[in-house]
Design a protein around this motif. Structure first.
Motif, PDB file in Angstrom:
ATOM      1  N   VAL A 147      -8.054  16.777  13.435  1.00 31.62           N
ATOM      2  CA  VAL A 147      -8.405  15.718  14.480  1.00 31.62           C
ATOM      3  C   VAL A 147      -8.485  14.351  13.767  1.00 31.62           C
ATOM      4  N   ALA A 154      -3.407  22.772  18.178  1.00 35.43           N
ATOM      5  CA  ALA A 154      -3.389  21.533  17.598  1.00 35.43           C
ATOM      6  C   ALA A 154      -1.920  20.787  17.814  1.00 35.43           C
ATOM      7  N   TRP A 162     -14.443  12.600  17.413  1.00 37.68           N
ATOM      8  CA  TRP A 162     -14.422  14.054  17.826  1.00 37.68           C
ATOM      9  C   TRP A 162     -14.568  15.236  16.573  1.00 37.68           C
ATOM     10  N   ALA A 163     -14.004  14.489  15.376  1.00 32.08           N
ATOM     11  CA  ALA A 163     -14.206  15.277  14.307  1.00 32.08           C
ATOM     12  C   ALA A 163     -15.232  15.430  13.618  1.00 32.08           C
TER      13      ALA A 163
END
Length: 263
Positions: free
Chosen positions: A139, A35, A144-145
């Motif tokens: 995110v 991340a 995308w989350a």
């Protein structure tokens, strides 16, 4: 297993507990480092959604280890969860819902009590900061989350419950209970279960609360599993709780995409 069981059983049980803790720790750090590749300022630990994703390989490896250990003893994973003769799935679900209520009372009381020890009269205002880390690796894209949240829910809830129950209340507890006094065996497995959750705590204070509260949850689950002599009811309870705790990973980005809450 009788009290004079050979020590290799204890070594295998403790080794399984240690392996689970090491896998969770490694996966948590790895997903955080990944991340940080997208956001160098992201704090440790990652968001709950990313943590749920990181547990997919951990749970698969944990189940594989339990299967291998059981096979040596002439047992199967299915045997750990098999319903008792004459007891159907509906009855197991009923027991599971009861155990959720039973376990949540001491669990919540432990959280509040530990917070009181740490923060005294500021306990309830401290909840706003102890269990939230706005800088945690996450995110930021709602789309995308949502995609990753769906994957997390689909893979986390169905796998985490049987994996943890097989490790902590299935193999490890059954082996250690045959070698050590019952109270010590339950304490060892429950403390390991509590320590595992330290990796998911957003702050240092939350780490203390998580370890204590999930140790209490582990003790209750261990007593239930030993009383019922099977894992299915407590595994269903675990699954329901995991489903409830992971579902916000889908709900919040869906609300953001629909414009109900700001992105």
């Amino acid at each position: 297993m009788n009290a004079d069981a050979p020590s290799p059983f204890a070594k295998k049980a403790l080794g399984l507990l240690g392996a689970r803790l090491a896998l969770v720790g490694f996966a948590t750090v790895l997903v955080w480092m990944l991340a940080r590749g997208f956001d160098p300022s992201a704090a440790f630990p990652p968001s709950p959604m990313l943590l749920s994703l990181s547990l997919l390989p951990v749970n698969l490896i944990s189940l594989w280890l339990v299967i291998r250990l059981l096979r040596v003893d002439g047992q199967t994973l299915r045997g750990l969860f098999a319903p008792r003769r004459g007891v159907g799935l509906v009855a197991d679900i009923g027991w599971a819902l009861l155990w959720i209520a039973v376990l949540y009372i001491p669990f919540v009381a432990t959280i509040i009590g530990t917070m009181w020890i740490l923060h005294g009269t500021n306990t309830f205002t401290a909840f706003e900061t102890v269990f939230v880390n706005p800088d945690a690796a996450s995110v930021t894209s709602p789309l995308w989350a949502l995609v990753l949240g769906i994957v997390a829910v689909i893979t986390f809830a169905p796998l985490n419950a049987p994996a943890e129950e097989a490790v902590y209340r299935g193999y490890a507890l059954s082996r250690l209970s045959g070698i050590w006094p019952r109270s010590i065996a339950i304490a060892a497995c429950s403390v390991a279960f509590g320590l595992q959750h330290a990796f998911f705590a957003p702050t240092v204070d939350a780490m203390i609360v998580y370890v204590v509260a999930f140790t209490v949850w582990g003790i209750g689950s261990s007593l239930i599993a030993q009383k019922q002599k099977r894992l299915m009811p407590i595994a269903i309870s675990h699954f329901v709780v995991n489903l409830m705790t992971s579902s916000p990973a889908v709900i919040f980005p869906a609300l953001q995409l629909s414009g109900v809450i700001p992105a």
